[in-house]
Design a protein around this motif. Sequence first.
Motif, PDB file in Angstrom:
ATOM      1  N   SER A 105       7.937   8.730   7.909  1.00 57.02           N
ATOM      2  CA  SER A 105       6.437   8.600   7.610  1.00 57.02           C
ATOM      3  C   SER A 105       6.170   8.541   6.026  1.00 57.02           C
ATOM      4  O   SER A 105       6.583   9.799   5.699  1.00 57.02           O
ATOM      5  CB  SER A 105       5.316   9.585   8.187  1.00 57.02           C
ATOM      6  OG  SER A 105       4.009   9.579   7.656  1.00 57.02           O
ATOM      7  N   GLN A 106       5.836   7.566   5.339  1.00 58.67           N
ATOM      8  CA  GLN A 106       5.703   7.903   3.956  1.00 58.67           C
ATOM      9  C   GLN A 106       4.650   8.862   3.471  1.00 58.67           C
ATOM     10  O   GLN A 106       5.326   9.822   2.729  1.00 58.67           O
ATOM     11  CB  GLN A 106       5.122   6.501   3.498  1.00 58.67           C
ATOM     12  CG  GLN A 106       5.235   6.362   1.903  1.00 58.67           C
ATOM     13  CD  GLN A 106       3.956   7.040   1.175  1.00 58.67           C
ATOM     14  OE1 GLN A 106       3.917   7.706   0.236  1.00 58.67           O
ATOM     15  NE2 GLN A 106       2.670   6.645   1.835  1.00 58.67           N
ATOM     16  N   SER A 107       3.757   8.883   4.019  1.00 57.70           N
ATOM     17  CA  SER A 107       2.395   9.761   3.614  1.00 57.70           C
ATOM     18  C   SER A 107       2.701  11.165   4.361  1.00 57.70           C
ATOM     19  O   SER A 107       2.132  12.297   3.704  1.00 57.70           O
ATOM     20  CB  SER A 107       1.097   9.251   3.976  1.00 57.70           C
ATOM     21  OG  SER A 107       1.084   9.136   5.392  1.00 57.70           O
ATOM     22  N   THR A 110       0.377  10.457   9.131  1.00 54.92           N
ATOM     23  CA  THR A 110      -0.023   9.552  10.216  1.00 54.92           C
ATOM     24  C   THR A 110      -0.264  10.480  11.493  1.00 54.92           C
ATOM     25  O   THR A 110       0.630  10.918  11.883  1.00 54.92           O
ATOM     26  CB  THR A 110       1.116   8.502  10.085  1.00 54.92           C
ATOM     27  OG1 THR A 110       1.022   7.891   8.793  1.00 54.92           O
ATOM     28  CG2 THR A 110       0.630   7.284  11.263  1.00 54.92           C
ATOM     29  N   GLU A 246      -0.571  -8.479   6.444  1.00 59.54           N
ATOM     30  CA  GLU A 246      -1.458  -7.322   5.758  1.00 59.54           C
ATOM     31  C   GLU A 246      -2.266  -7.749   4.762  1.00 59.54           C
ATOM     32  O   GLU A 246      -3.520  -7.485   4.671  1.00 59.54           O
ATOM     33  CB  GLU A 246      -0.531  -6.282   5.576  1.00 59.54           C
ATOM     34  CG  GLU A 246      -1.184  -4.843   5.227  1.00 59.54           C
ATOM     35  CD  GLU A 246      -0.129  -3.908   5.117  1.00 59.54           C
ATOM     36  OE1 GLU A 246       0.831  -3.959   4.989  1.00 59.54           O
ATOM     37  OE2 GLU A 246      -0.675  -2.608   5.065  1.00 59.54           O
TER      38      GLU A 246
HETATM   39  O1  M6R Z   1       2.477   6.907   5.863  1.00 62.36           O
HETATM   40  P1  M6R Z   1       3.238   6.272   7.104  1.00 62.36           P
HETATM   41  O2  M6R Z   1       4.442   5.689   6.594  1.00 62.36           O
HETATM   42  O3  M6R Z   1       3.475   7.106   8.131  1.00 62.36           O
HETATM   43  O4  M6R Z   1       2.404   4.934   7.427  1.00 62.36           O
HETATM   44  C1  M6R Z   1       2.839   3.993   8.533  1.00 62.36           C
HETATM   45  C2  M6R Z   1       1.887   2.781   8.613  1.00 62.36           C
HETATM   46  O5  M6R Z   1       0.602   3.191   8.657  1.00 62.36           O
HETATM   47  C3  M6R Z   1       2.044   1.935   7.164  1.00 62.36           C
HETATM   48  O6  M6R Z   1       3.520   1.817   6.883  1.00 62.36           O
HETATM   49  C4  M6R Z   1       1.472   0.427   7.339  1.00 62.36           C
HETATM   50  O7  M6R Z   1       2.003   0.030   8.250  1.00 62.36           O
HETATM   51  C5  M6R Z   1       1.519   0.021   5.944  1.00 62.36           C
HETATM   52  N1  M6R Z   1       0.247  -0.167   5.396  1.00 62.36           N
HETATM   53  C6  M6R Z   1       2.280  -1.498   6.121  1.00 62.36           C
HETATM   54  O8  M6R Z   1       2.250  -1.985   4.606  1.00 62.36           O
END
Ligand code: M6R
Length: 366
Positions: A105-107, A110, A246
């Motif tokens: 997860s980037q953030s 999630t 998107e």
């Molecule tokens: O923060 P995260 O990586 O957990 O987020 C997961 C998805 O919501 C995120 O990758 C989303 O699909 C992006 N907006 C795609 O560009």
Amino acid sequence: EKDGYDHFMQKEIAEQPRAYRDTMLGRIDKETKGVVLPELNMTLEDIHQIQQIQMVACGTAYHAALVGKAVIERMTRIPVEIDVASEYRYRQPVIRENTLVIAVSQSGETADTLAAMREAKLCGARVMAVTNVVGSSVAREADDVLYTMAGPEIAVASTKAYTSQLIALYLFAIYVSQSLNTMDAMTRMELLSTMEKLPEQVEGMLEDTRTIQRIAGELADRNHLFFIGRGLDYMVAMEASLKLKEISYIHSEAYAAGELKHGSLALIEDGTPVIAIATQEALLEKTISNIKEVKARGAYVIGVALEGNMEMAKTADEVIYIPRTDALLTSTLSVVPLQLLAYYAALARGNDVDKPRNLAKSVTVE
Ligand code: M6R
């Protein structure tokens, strides 16, 4: 704060060479030419005990995890399952004490991913997070954290976070394989030096984007298109398709190249754009024959291929070339022109590139 770029997404695409470098920094030992990940709490014994790996993530992070699954399995021979995080709990996954769950997860905030990892912990699994945000919920709750060093990502469409996740997962796969001795030292050293060349190769690709801009202009007034690929190329196809949907709002679908003929080929008409990613040379012949299938139905084919691939030049209408690298690493390069394609198509349609409709950067509801 956009540093002279028109949009955050454009800036973040351009920051990828730095993000690759920073994610590798200090993790490749110059002397042993091995991967070092001192931040993990996992001992060698812990690694030896892993019987299976389960990966959970959403959206783009899920697409990075798909590549992670493929490389971890290939390099370590540990079986890897993967779920979209929002589905994981409800299928009652078989989680054992020797299961390692990797949440990507980037953030790190999630909700679906957090819920999945909490479920895994409750069932006794060890959880490792791959995240970009220090101190995020995912990072705090995991047993081990492997940080991606992408730097803050502002645009809703994820770009540098995705490619940094790929780099981190490759490093992890190599790390486990060197701990388990499932890859010989020579192969590992070559792979790592090939990885170290990636940032420069991305820089090269970013220098001249005119072909991509022209193709994006041609696609901008289309209503739907397809992405096809095999193996790792299929996983990149899924990510490229999500990126295009998107921000450009053009409907697209990604198919495993061999699957199209099992139904969806019926949708190909005269002029339907098909973006065919074919960087896996061992699978090239088969993908080329899939391209011929769609061409025969009138498709307008844009190929993504390795430099010097003459076969593609003969078969497709347009070709976007990417630099040569190890077959396992092509995903880190092939996605870049497709991020740019989505960006320029969205621009041509006059969309708000950084803040697409209906979406939020961090999805904190299940
Ligand atoms: O923060 P995260 O990586 O957990 O987020 C997961 C998805 O919501 C995120 O990758 C989303 O699909 C992006 N907006 C795609 O560009």
